[in-house]
Design an enzyme around this catalytic site. Structure first.
Site, PDB file in Angstrom:
ATOM      1  CG  HIS A 202      -1.642   1.258   1.470  1.00  0.00           C
ATOM      2  ND1 HIS A 202      -2.705   1.660   0.702  1.00  0.00           N
ATOM      3  CD2 HIS A 202      -1.446   2.241   2.397  1.00  0.00           C
ATOM      4  CE1 HIS A 202      -3.144   2.836   1.139  1.00  0.00           C
ATOM      5  NE2 HIS A 202      -2.401   3.217   2.162  1.00  0.00           N
TER       6      HIS A 202
ATOM      7  CG  HIS B  22       0.454   6.447   0.451  1.00  0.00           C
ATOM      8  ND1 HIS B  22      -0.418   7.509   0.475  1.00  0.00           N
ATOM      9  CD2 HIS B  22      -0.071   5.509   1.291  1.00  0.00           C
ATOM     10  CE1 HIS B  22      -1.430   7.238   1.292  1.00  0.00           C
ATOM     11  NE2 HIS B  22      -1.249   6.026   1.789  1.00  0.00           N
TER      12      HIS B  22
ATOM     13  CD  GLU C 283      -4.746   6.333   2.634  1.00  0.00           C
ATOM     14  OE1 GLU C 283      -4.786   5.485   1.733  1.00  0.00           O
ATOM     15  OE2 GLU C 283      -3.799   6.420   3.442  1.00  0.00           O
TER      16      GLU C 283
ATOM     17  CB  SER D 149      -2.327  -0.101  -2.844  1.00  0.00           C
ATOM     18  OG  SER D 149      -3.217   0.427  -1.875  1.00  0.00           O
TER      19      SER D 149
HETATM   20 FE   LIG Z   1      -2.457   4.989   3.225  1.00  0.00          FE
END
Ligand SMILES: [Fe+2]
Length: 604
Positions: free
Chosen positions: A296, A301, A341, A360
């Site tokens: 993730h 990110h 997010e 992700s």
């Molecule tokens: Fe995150």
């Protein structure tokens, strides 16, 4: 007077000598808070309230003394005109200026100079705010305040019964907990099982990212394959990613063992620092994770932080979180959720993902962006709303299912602009700015980070700073501070008393003749004079009137009530400890035989 600064090192507290016999009101608490380095950004500041009569040039006259004493003004703010009890117009000005132990004498001189020019000159207290890091090094104080230990797994976690996996999680948690801000991020030697898990995620995501990720992500992801070791068969290292991001946008990764509070996590973004886990999900379920993991963090990110608009956007949220109220931190955290997010942006008439939770997650990426429904997924379609931080900041969300609502920005630049406007509208206790050269936070007014201060166990060392003399003692974390400080109190009290007493003695003069009286009043001295006796009350009033008249004359005769009042002599007391009074000594005013010594001072 005394402040315990709990950090690896600490700034020396400024020592401000309050001018003797001044009309400055008590309350100085110059900020001793700050980064471990003395920089202009984190230099302690003094806030002062000045009340001026409303007349042309009044402010100019005052400000030139700041220049004269080489005091650097960092903020100047005026308040609306007010009328005093006599109907005279007044202006209030708030002035912040830099302060340190080195310029305490200039500050004292400034205060003395302002006495006759202002109707009020008051040093303001610092403002108590939620604790926040002032320097990159202080992220060490919050990095280990994880809400879980990183190795404590819930019973429904796929790796809960796998002792090898749990041992690995504990090992990586230790690596993160031992990390120090100015050291290279340790390289992790990922096992074959871990790389296989990474590859399984990579295989599932790569094609979908081509289709549904925003252009900024795809551009960065391509570059990071070349420069950071991103590949199907290699889990990139945080240090390599940091080296790349620092060149591109100044962002950096920082290992963390587990989840942080919203406040601590967002505070890191103010320093362009992203707290990132280093462990990977359990190999038994490579396409599922109940918590953020390296897939993730690095797939979702990290590439986005190589984009300038997105980096600025993220830091905007971080800066707004510094010292913010709990209510505003929640709003910012929810904005973060709905953007960093799970944010979408428009691109050539389509919706593309820029949020890491989507980038992700193959299922949710399709669910949010594809025309078709994700394989094996829901038939539902999400609601799309235009990106509006005021709405997103109060929009609740689920954390275990696909999001029912996504916010769509016109572009990343649009997302940043709206976030900036929203942050500017928050009622913040101070304005802050990040200096990338010093990795420190500049704030526009004195603050005391009094709420939610990291506990002592988080610190490697402490420093005890003595405000009254500007000195500092370093203490190790093992030192018992409480008994040490208790023992110090008496010493501090004695030292402060001696300091004030010496100051008084330095300003105590004996005057035998009237000609020396008013000049010494003007110097702010305490004056002992021979006096003919307490029964001569009329003469006592005459002294006051005459010194006032002389003061007016010496100031050019200007009818200014501040000047007239401030040089009038006023009896303070007949001291208990009477100096010798030789027989025949004359009263300094009446010329009669003196019966005692009397102490005079200025009337305010
Ligand atoms: Fe995150």
């Amino acid at each position: 007077m005394l402040r315990v600064l709990t950090s690896r090192t600490a700034l020396r507290a400024p020592s401000l000598l309050r001018p003797f016999s001044s009309n400055v009101q008590p309350g100085y608490v110059g900020s001793t808070e700050g980064a471990p380095r003395t920089t202009a950004d984190t230099a302690p500041k003094i806030s002062m309230l000045l009340e001026l009569r409303d007349k042309p040039g009044a402010l100019h006259e005052v400000l030139r003394y700041f220049w004269k004493y080489d005091l650097n003004i960092t903020r100047l703010e005026s308040r609306p005109k007010t009328l005093n009890a006599l109907g005279e117009a007044r202006f209030d000005f708030f002035v912040d200026f830099e302060s340190s132990s080195k310029n305490s004498n200039q500050v004292s001189s400034l205060l003395a100079s302002l006495e006759s020019m202002t109707t009020k000159a008051m040093i303001l207290d610092e403002k108590d705010v939620n604790w926040f890091p002032r320097h990159l090094s202080e992220l060490d104080l919050i990095a280990n305040r994880t809400l879980d230990a990183g190795a404590d797994l819930e019973s429904d976690h796929p790796g809960f019964n796998d002792q090898v996996y749990r041992g690995r999680r504990a090992e990586l948690a230790t690596v993160a907990q031992q990390y120090v801000w100015n050291e290279p991020i340790p390289m992790i030697d990922y096992t074959a099982d871990e790389v296989a898990t990474w590859a399984a995620v990579w295989d599932r995501m790569e094609g979908l990212l081509d289709t549904h990720a925003c252009a900024e992500y795809k551009r960065s992801f391509k570059a990071m394959k070349e420069h950071c070791g991103y590949s199907r068969d290699n889990i990139p290292q945080q240090q390599d990613i940091t080296d790349y991001l620092k060149d591109k946008t100044g962002f950096r990764m920082r290992p963390v063992a587990g989840l942080l509070s919203s406040r601590d996590f967002l505070n890191g973004l103010a320093f362009r620092t992203f707290f990132s886990t280093q462990y990977i999900r359990h190999h038994s379920m490579p396409l599922y994770t109940p918590e953020p993991d390296i897939c993730h963090e690095l797939l979702g990110h990290a590439p986005m932080f190589a984009d300038q608009d997105f980096a600025d956007f993220s830091q905007e949220i971080g800066l707004a979180s510094l010292g913010a109220s709990d209510e505003d931190v929640q709003k910012l955290a929810w904005c973060y959720w709905h953007s960093v997010e799970f944010g979408l942006c428009k691109e050539d008439g389509e919706h593309k993902a820029y949020g890491a939770g989507l980038l992700s997650s193959f299922g949710e990426l399709e669910y949010a962006c594809a025309d078709y429904r994700p394989a094996g997924g829901t038939e539902d379609r999400p609601e799309l709303k235009p990106w509006d931080p005021a709405v997103a900041g109060v929009q609740e969300f689920p954390i275990t299912t696909y999001q029912p609502i996504y916010f769509v920005a016109e572009s990343l630049n649009d997302a940043k602009s709206k976030m900036r406007s929203f942050c500017e509208g928050l009622k913040k206790p101070f304005l802050s700015r990040h200096n990338p050269n010093t990795d420190s936070i500049w704030v526009d007014r004195p603050v005391r980070r009094a709420v939610g201060v990291p506990e002592k166990k988080d610190f490697a060392a402490s420093a005890v700073c003595y405000r009254y003399n500007g000195e500092k003692e370093d203490k190790s974390a093992d030192d018992a501070l409480a008994p040490f400080l208790a023992g110090k109190m008496e010493e501090i009290q004695k030292a402060m008393f001696e300091k004030v007493k010496n100051e008084r003695d330095d300003h105590l003069v004996k005057v035998h003749e009237w000609k020396d009286f008013t000049p010494n009043l003007e110097k702010g001295n305490l004056i002992l004079t021979p006096w003919c006796g307490p029964e001569f009350q009329q003469e006592e009033e005459e002294v006051k009137d005459k010194s006032k008249a002389e003061g007016l004359e010496r100031s050019g005769g200007e009818e200014d009530e501040r000047c007239a009042v401030s040089v009038a002599g006023k009896t303070l007391c007949i001291p208990f400890d009477q100096p010798d009074l030789p027989e025949g000594t004359k009263c300094f005013y009446t010329g009669k035989v003196a019966k005692c010594w009397v102490l005079w001072g200025r009337s305010y």
